[in-house]
Design a protein around this motif. Sequence first.
Motif, short mmCIF file in Angstrom:
data_model
loop_
_atom_site.label_atom_id
_atom_site.label_comp_id
_atom_site.label_asym_id
_atom_site.label_seq_id
_atom_site.Cartn_x
_atom_site.Cartn_y
_atom_site.Cartn_z
N SER A 1 8.66 12.26 -13.15
CA SER A 1 7.68 11.22 -12.84
C SER A 1 8.18 9.85 -13.26
CB SER A 1 6.36 11.54 -13.56
OG SER A 1 5.47 10.47 -13.46
N MET A 2 8.68 9.76 -14.47
CA MET A 2 9.17 8.47 -14.97
C MET A 2 10.40 8.02 -14.19
SD MET A 2 7.22 7.28 -17.23
CE MET A 2 5.76 8.04 -16.54
N THR A 3 11.27 8.96 -13.84
CA THR A 3 12.45 8.61 -13.05
C THR A 3 12.04 8.04 -11.70
OG1 THR A 3 13.68 10.37 -14.13
CG2 THR A 3 14.60 9.51 -12.09
N GLY A 4 11.09 8.67 -11.05
CA GLY A 4 10.61 8.17 -9.77
C GLY A 4 10.01 6.78 -9.88
N LEU A 5 9.25 6.54 -10.93
CA LEU A 5 8.64 5.22 -11.11
C LEU A 5 9.70 4.16 -11.40
CD1 LEU A 5 5.46 6.24 -13.12
CD2 LEU A 5 5.56 5.38 -10.77
N VAL A 6 10.71 4.50 -12.16
CA VAL A 6 11.79 3.54 -12.43
C VAL A 6 12.54 3.20 -11.13
CG1 VAL A 6 14.02 3.28 -13.60
CG2 VAL A 6 12.05 4.12 -14.86
N VAL A 7 12.78 4.21 -10.32
CA VAL A 7 13.46 3.98 -9.04
C VAL A 7 12.61 3.08 -8.14
CG1 VAL A 7 14.22 5.11 -6.91
CG2 VAL A 7 14.87 6.05 -9.12
N LEU A 8 11.29 3.25 -8.17
CA LEU A 8 10.41 2.42 -7.35
C LEU A 8 10.30 0.98 -7.85
CD1 LEU A 8 7.44 4.82 -6.51
CD2 LEU A 8 9.25 4.02 -5.00
N ALA A 9 10.77 0.72 -9.07
CA ALA A 9 10.69 -0.63 -9.62
C ALA A 9 11.52 -1.62 -8.81
CB ALA A 9 11.12 -0.65 -11.08
N VAL A 10 12.67 -1.19 -8.30
CA VAL A 10 13.54 -2.10 -7.53
C VAL A 10 12.86 -2.54 -6.24
CG1 VAL A 10 15.75 -2.32 -6.35
CG2 VAL A 10 15.64 -1.24 -8.61
N LEU B 1 0.83 -1.21 0.00
CA LEU B 1 0.00 0.00 0.00
C LEU B 1 0.87 1.26 0.00
CD1 LEU B 1 -2.93 1.06 0.18
CD2 LEU B 1 -2.63 1.09 2.65
N VAL B 2 1.90 1.26 0.82
CA VAL B 2 2.82 2.41 0.86
C VAL B 2 3.52 2.58 -0.48
CG1 VAL B 2 4.95 3.28 1.91
CG2 VAL B 2 3.16 2.30 3.35
N LEU B 3 3.99 1.48 -1.05
CA LEU B 3 4.66 1.55 -2.35
C LEU B 3 3.69 2.00 -3.45
CD1 LEU B 3 7.51 0.98 -3.39
CD2 LEU B 3 6.73 -1.29 -4.03
N GLY B 4 2.45 1.54 -3.39
CA GLY B 4 1.44 1.97 -4.35
C GLY B 4 1.13 3.46 -4.22
N ALA B 5 1.10 3.96 -2.98
CA ALA B 5 0.86 5.39 -2.76
C ALA B 5 2.01 6.22 -3.34
CB ALA B 5 0.69 5.68 -1.27
N ALA B 6 3.24 5.74 -3.15
CA ALA B 6 4.40 6.46 -3.71
C ALA B 6 4.34 6.45 -5.24
CB ALA B 6 5.70 5.83 -3.22
N ALA B 7 3.96 5.31 -5.82
CA ALA B 7 3.85 5.21 -7.28
C ALA B 7 2.74 6.14 -7.80
CB ALA B 7 3.58 3.78 -7.70
#
Length: 170
Positions: A144-153, A126-132
């Motif tokens: 935005s795309m950079t943040g989403l790529v970083v969250l992929a790991v 849920l926390v990761l989904g909120a960040a995404a």
Amino acid sequence: MSVRLMTTFDHSGLLAVAMFIHLAGGAMLVVNRGVPFALAALVPVNLNGTYIALFVEGDPVISLVAVVTMAINALLMFAYLPWYRNVLSPGQLADGEGAEDGHNYVSLYANPFSNAPASAYPGAALVLGAAAAFYWFVVPGLNSMTGLVVLAVPAMILATGWARALTRKA
């Protein structure tokens, strides 16, 4: 080049953020409250300013002022090193975290082989989904795309750990 850079910073809102960090950090230093926090908050702003002064502006006087500012920031941080010692030592827990698996950041987002229980993963997801969602809907442009790529790991580590927890024998 520097005029375009400053215009871009101004339009993106980053210049206002940098100025606020400098004003708040400077005020904290003047009143001698939260000095270690203020110094740590000023480092990224001062480091970016030093980079711009050295490599974009190229003016020797501005570059010297930027390097001296960064050196003073580093010197003051070394003076407050005992306050940073716990943060710099490995295995430290944040407020509200527990040492057992599933109750800290490392066991959920950084170690896919932890023994965290399956019940710990929905809250982390849920926390990761909120960040995404924040990066998808709020942050503009390529950031935005950079943040989403970083969250992929951490998302992959979370998914791996959750799958392991669901297939682990009780």
